[in-house]
Design a protein around this motif. Structure first.
Motif, PDB file in Angstrom:
ATOM      1  N   GLY A  58       0.805  -1.228   0.000  1.00 48.98           N
ATOM      2  CA  GLY A  58       0.000   0.000   0.000  1.00 48.98           C
ATOM      3  C   GLY A  58       0.833   1.271   0.000  1.00 48.98           C
ATOM      4  N   GLY A  59       2.142   1.143   0.101  1.00 48.88           N
ATOM      5  CA  GLY A  59       3.002   2.322   0.014  1.00 48.88           C
ATOM      6  C   GLY A  59       3.650   2.739   1.330  1.00 48.88           C
ATOM      7  N   LYS A  60       3.567   1.883   2.358  1.00 54.08           N
ATOM      8  CA  LYS A  60       4.165   2.244   3.656  1.00 54.08           C
ATOM      9  C   LYS A  60       5.679   2.417   3.522  1.00 54.08           C
ATOM     10  CE  LYS A  60       2.739  -1.331   6.059  1.00 54.08           C
ATOM     11  NZ  LYS A  60       1.981  -2.124   5.079  1.00 54.08           N
ATOM     12  N   SER A  61       6.329   1.421   2.915  1.00 56.73           N
ATOM     13  CA  SER A  61       7.789   1.499   2.752  1.00 56.73           C
ATOM     14  C   SER A  61       8.161   2.707   1.922  1.00 56.73           C
ATOM     15  CB  SER A  61       8.316   0.248   2.052  1.00 56.73           C
ATOM     16  OG  SER A  61       8.068  -0.874   2.813  1.00 56.73           O
ATOM     17  N   THR A  62       7.406   2.945   0.873  1.00 57.92           N
ATOM     18  CA  THR A  62       7.704   4.071  -0.009  1.00 57.92           C
ATOM     19  C   THR A  62       7.642   5.385   0.757  1.00 57.92           C
ATOM     20  OG1 THR A  62       6.598   2.787  -1.719  1.00 57.92           O
ATOM     21  CG2 THR A  62       7.106   5.077  -2.233  1.00 57.92           C
ATOM     22  N   LEU A  63       6.601   5.543   1.573  1.00 60.34           N
ATOM     23  CA  LEU A  63       6.461   6.779   2.355  1.00 60.34           C
ATOM     24  C   LEU A  63       7.660   6.951   3.292  1.00 60.34           C
ATOM     25  CD1 LEU A  63       4.846   9.245   3.232  1.00 60.34           C
ATOM     26  CD2 LEU A  63       3.591   7.806   4.837  1.00 60.34           C
ATOM     27  N   LEU A  64       8.038   5.858   3.970  1.00 63.79           N
ATOM     28  CA  LEU A  64       9.169   5.957   4.901  1.00 63.79           C
ATOM     29  C   LEU A  64      10.459   6.311   4.158  1.00 63.79           C
ATOM     30  CD1 LEU A  64       8.700   3.119   7.550  1.00 63.79           C
ATOM     31  CD2 LEU A  64       7.982   5.491   7.623  1.00 63.79           C
ATOM     32  N   LYS A  65      10.672   5.665   2.997  1.00 64.15           N
ATOM     33  CA  LYS A  65      11.892   5.948   2.234  1.00 64.15           C
ATOM     34  C   LYS A  65      11.922   7.392   1.773  1.00 64.15           C
ATOM     35  CE  LYS A  65      12.876   1.329   0.505  1.00 64.15           C
ATOM     36  NZ  LYS A  65      12.499   0.447  -0.584  1.00 64.15           N
TER      37      LYS A  65
END
Lengths: 469, 217
Positions: free
Chosen positions: A42-49
């Protein structure tokens, strides 16, 4: 203390049309422990990165106390924000714990005279002073995560981001890390954002929830968070017809005084282990307890203690090529399985050597449709989403139809419809071809129809469980 | 000795040996390297490898030239000993130089940009991972009925793909631990570059030159 503000952030992965984060806005308050949840993919990792500055952002969509990361001096960036990765072993540059700490502090331009003291203090805070001179690659996943956190403590980062940090960590280590994180939050005023798709075991630790859904972020208030946790029931394993193995079953794989270890940590104390033919066995156990290590040992990719036999022949004495066709492993990482570039090529390879009488082109086409993968023949495997990769991977291994198929997290990252389809296919193929399936899964719902035997790994011991357990 | 100077010394001597044809100097260099390796407690196993492998290649080379060429005995001796010079000097260097110390020296003394210095080190630390990856790819192929040999392009395709993935991971790891390209850094440990290092460097080179003059046929 630093407040992280995200303002109308849109991010699209290269070569994809739909943005994973769409005009996302939100605030992670200073000095608080936020739990970021949402479905996998859902994009959690992307947001953190993006927050950590590991992916490029345009302009000032993300600010720390009003300042974008690019406006902060290079030597000060790591003391503004730091990130702990999901895969423990991928976050180090150096060989030993001490050298990695030195590397991080040198980057921050800490005077040489202070480096030793700061390193020692950080290691002592996490309680791992004894690891100072150890080689990073020889540490267990849990120890590596502790070291990574110690480095963040040494760098004195205001904002600490953690991307599913407990994915391969055993429960005691997880508890220690959570305690340290809360201490960092309350005693040192650090802002903590931890991403996890599973809410279980967080309620007592976090200040509030942040939900990422449909590319949007919703920050819940303390009261809403309480309600959300109250409504959440952790997934329970409901197996209604598993039985203890009877004497009539055929043993296909037999471990005699079988033990497993990871560097110097014993995962499985030597024991007698029988795995039964023509049945579906589910192996459960905490993260990092050695389930995948067992699979690697079974396919001769890892070391083990004692003896392993396949239908009464020592597996080391069977020709490698023959054995690989008898006992196959569906790797946890889909990309490890692929040998070609496109979907069609990958399927063709399996058809070439696999069970062609059962898996006719017609049947394969039907299976592709069931998995919602039809018409993707020419697509490059690595450009598929992780869920699609997982489904292709499963299909490729099923077509090979080895007598024993080990499945390491076959449902990981799949949406509900795909899980249903995969379980249906596994059940059918297992029954039709009389295969032996052994699977590891954290995704437990829906497995009831598929599973005949349940093997539980706890306290370094594998035990079969019946219905009541 | 300072690692950067040591590296420079070895590269210079190796270059010179490649063009010069003085077998007595080659033998002298071998003997000196051997003594230095023994002095630093090289394991017998390693020494055996360092001797047998070049022995095989040097012998086959000399043998084929003897059968099919009109090279003089002198030239054959030069070729034979040259192989040992390279391997023994390299053996001495790797035995006595820690990769991290060399990296620090290249960064501090040779003023190599830290990106290259740490990139080199990270690649070195990646070795065991590459080995494990090759084993996994081969196993994955066997399970699909394909045998991948050392010369199979598919094996390299997969390993290169994995390496590209690692390089991204490594870049992220370095960034998250505060590494910024071109930004100034402090040094937890200073690699000394003292007068003695320069004397050793110049003295060794001079000795080799003297040897070359005296040994010229």
């Amino acid at each position: 203390m630093a407040t992280v503000t995200v303002q109308s952030l849109t991010y699209t992965y290269p070569k994809q049309s739909r943005p994973v984060l769409d005009q996302l806005s939100g605030t992670f308050p200073a000095g608080k422990f936020s739990l970021l949840t949402g479905v996998s993919g859902g994009g959690k990792s992307t947001l953190l990165k993006l927050i950590a500055g590991l992916l490029p952002t345009s302009g000032s969509a993300i600010t720390f106390d009003g300042q974008p990361l690019s406006a902060i001096a290079p030597g000060k960036r790591a003391s503004t924000v730091a990130m702990l990765f999901q895969e423990p072993s991928t976050q180090f540059t150096m060989d030993t714990v001490e050298n990695e700490l030195r590397f991080a502090l040198e980057n921050q331009q800490v005077p040489a005279a202070e480096i030793a003291d700061r390193s020692a203090a950080a290691l002592a805070f996490i309680g791992i002073s004894d690891l100072t001179h150890r080689k990073l690659m020889q540490l267990s996943g849990g120890e590596q995560q502790k070291v990574a956190l110690a480095i963040i403590v040494a760098m004195n980062s205001d904002v600490i981001l953690l991307d599913e940090p407990f994915a391969s960590i055993d429960p005691p280590t997880r508890l220690i890390l959570l305690e340290k994180l809360v201490a960092l939050c309350t005693e040192r005023g650090k802002t903590i954002v931890l991403a996890d798709h599973d809410l279980s075991g967080y309620q007592q630790w976090v200040d509030h929830l942040a939900v990422l859904a449909g590319g949007q972020l919703h920050l819940l208030s303390a009261a809403e968070t309480r309600d959300r946790f109250a409504a959440f029931t952790p997934q329970h394993l409901r197996l209604t017809h598993v039985q203890l193995p009877s004497d009539q079953l055929t043993v296909c794989l037999h471990g005699d005084q079988l033990g497993l270890a990871h560097s110097d940590r014993q995962l499985l104390t030597p024991q007698d282990l029988r795995l039964y033919a023509h049945r579906t066995t589910l192996i459960t156990g905490p993260n990092g307890s050695g389930k995948s290590t067992l699979f690697k040992a079974l396919v001769r990719l890892g070391r083990y203690q004692g003896h392993l036999t396949y239908h009464d022949t020592d597996i080391q004495k069977i020709h490698k090529r023959r054995y690989a066709r008898q006992v196959g492993l569906m790797f946890q990482a889909a990309s490890a399985q692929f040998l070609n570039v496109t979907v069609a090529e990958e399927l063709a390879l399996s058809q070439k050597y696999g069970n062609r009488t059962y898996f006719t082109p017609d049947r394969i086409q039907r299976l592709l449709e069931q998995l919602n993968l039809a018409g993707r023949d020419d697509q490059v495997l690595y450009s598929l989403s992780s869920g699609q990769q997982k489904k292709i991977q499963l299909l490729c291994m099923l077509i090979m139809a080895p007598n024993v198929l080990l499945l390491d997290e076959p449902l990981k990252g799949l949406d509900y419809a795909s899980i249903q389809a995969v379980i249906h296919i596994l059940t059918t193929v297992q029954r039709d071809l009389n295969l032996t399936l052994i699977l590891i899964s954290h995704q437990l719902s829906g497995l009831d129809d598929l599973v005949d035997l349940h093997l539980q790994l706890a306290d370094r011991h594998l035990t079969y469980r019946g219905v009541s357990a | 000795m300072n690692p950067s100077l040591k590296l420079a010394l070895i590269v210079l001597i190796a270059l010179e040996v490649s063009f010069a044809q003085v077998w007595s100097v080659n033998v002298a260099l071998c003997v000196v390297s051997l003594i230095l390796m023994l002095w630093h407690h090289i394991s017998w196993r390693r020494l055996l490898w360092l001797t047998l492998v070049p022995l095989f290649f040097a012998s086959t080379l000399v043998w084929s030239l003897m059968l099919r060429g009109n090279a003089s005995d002198h030239f054959l001796w030069v070729l034979f000993t040259r192989m040992f010079v390279y391997v023994y000097m390299g053996g001495w260097f790797t035995l006595t130089t820690k990769p991290l110390w060399l990296t620090r020296s290249l960064e501090q003394n040779a003023k190599l940009p830290s990106k290259f210095a740490y990139g080199f080190l990270a690649a070195f630390n990646l070795m065991p991972k590459i080995k494990a990856e090759v084993a996994t790819v081969r196993a994955a192929a066997l399970m699909r009925g394909e045998v991948l040999h050392v010369w199979s392009p598919r094996l390299y395709f997969k390993v290169i793909l994995a390496a590209m993935n690692w390089s991204d991971q490594l870049a992220a790891a370095m960034t998250s631990h505060g590494f910024v390209e071109g930004a100034p850094r402090t040094h937890a440990q200073t690699v000394p570059l003292i007068a003695r290092d320069w004397w050793l460097f110049a003295g060794s080179l001079l000795l080799v030159q003297l040897g070359m003059f005296i040994g010229l046929p």
